[in-house]
Design an enzyme around this catalytic site. Sequence first.
Site, PDB file in Angstrom:
ATOM      1  N   PHE A 378      27.652 -21.342 -15.893  1.00 39.49           N
ATOM      2  CA  PHE A 378      26.369 -20.866 -16.421  1.00 39.49           C
ATOM      3  C   PHE A 378      25.144 -21.461 -15.726  1.00 39.49           C
ATOM      4  CE2 PHE A 378      29.337 -21.549 -20.139  1.00 39.49           C
ATOM      5  CZ  PHE A 378      29.955 -20.314 -19.995  1.00 39.49           C
ATOM      6  N   CYS A 379      25.227 -21.713 -14.425  1.00 38.63           N
ATOM      7  CA  CYS A 379      24.107 -22.320 -13.687  1.00 38.63           C
ATOM      8  C   CYS A 379      23.611 -23.589 -14.363  1.00 38.63           C
ATOM      9  CB  CYS A 379      22.958 -21.328 -13.506  1.00 38.63           C
ATOM     10  SG  CYS A 379      23.339 -19.989 -12.368  1.00 38.63           S
TER      11      CYS A 379
END
Length: 457
Positions: A378-379
């Site tokens: 998720f970055c």
Amino acid sequence: MSVSTVATDRPVCSPLDVLGRDVLVPLVTGGEVGYAALDYAASAPALQRVWDDVAAYAPYYGSVHRGAGYLSQLSTDLFENARATVAGFLGCRDDDQVIFTRSTTDSLNLLAAALPPATRVFVFETEHHASLLPWERRDGVEVTYLDAPRTPRQAVDILEKALAAREPYGPALVCVTGASNVTGELWPVKELAAAAHAHGARIVLDAAQLAPHHPVDLAELDVDWAAFSGHKLYAPFGSGVLAGRADWLQEADPYLAGGGASRTVARRPDGGVDVAWHTSAARHEAGSPNVIGAYAIASACQALTEAGFDTLVAREQELIARVRTGLAEVPAVRILSLFGDDAPRVGVLSFVVDGWNSSHFAAALSAEYGIGVRDGLFCAHPLVRTLLGGAPDEPGECGAPDAAPGERSLNAIRVSFGAGTPDEHVDRFVRAVKELVADGARWSYRTEEGRCVPYAA
């Protein structure tokens, strides 16, 4: 009032109309089903109202600023009125500036480029990459990465200790998220802002996940800047906002050099040019601006304001409770959290399932149930690795991501929702999780180009 949960005994509203609510997607098991978009934390669907407002403006499209024609004048008014609407939505102070950008990432890179020399930046390892990575790219800036706290109080204590120990005592900036894009948990923004200011530092709020779910008031929270993206606020892609104090922005070189940012340009006798740059928001908005993007953001701000955040939050808390209650009935599911089960949060939850690689599980939700979720890190790689650090090795099966040297292959599943989510979508999601855990996937899957995809065995 600090950012916190809102009591759920208020009237609960219906979901706001969003684009894509009637889209049908095929199932590998046969037939079609209405698509359940549960990936709002990545990009929320555009509100129907926003789309309608943009469509109504489209015939009047014109270049903004300095144009003498009627459509140029109309577009200029639209653009500047959008700026005023966003300022009101964010509770900006009289001397704050609102700059239109491309995204939260663009906004925070703009601010990083405007930092005074020798600024010290303090950022928790729990941040999204958009707010974790821009600062070291600025020459002369020193970045201190703070460990993940396990309580809101600990977050404040960690920050206060780091700020008190800094040497030399010069300009400093704290960057913090309002709501985690991994756990959905709300951070103690007002308390962190007070700690920053007590130690002579400024603070920027990454409001990308907070603004679509809760009111954000710069004056009330006492933050110096806030950044968010249109595509998470029910507007189309390609627009964002940086809002807050003007002084560092006015003193910095323009983010981009070009027309619009310059007030006057004159040739010098030596053959060069002298440039006087604007000191308004235009200083960092060189080129023809994204008028439709700015208008779309303003339309979304108006729609959320008119719907009423108290009512929107109350309904979202009901959806969160339904998801958490349903997942709690599945012993194989572990919800990820920094601050504990009782921490207030927005409609974002990440989890892992014993015996499943998360990419495989997400692929089955999509292919067999028409449910769109997110899988991976998720970055926010440092945060997810921290949250999964004590977990057993993930099975090296379909879709398992490549691990860095010396690390295990880790990933998680994220479900996220908001003002446009129908009840049926979260109910279908909970049912699908229970069925997949109990019965397994009904289809075969394999890895193609790093993704887990269904195939006919």
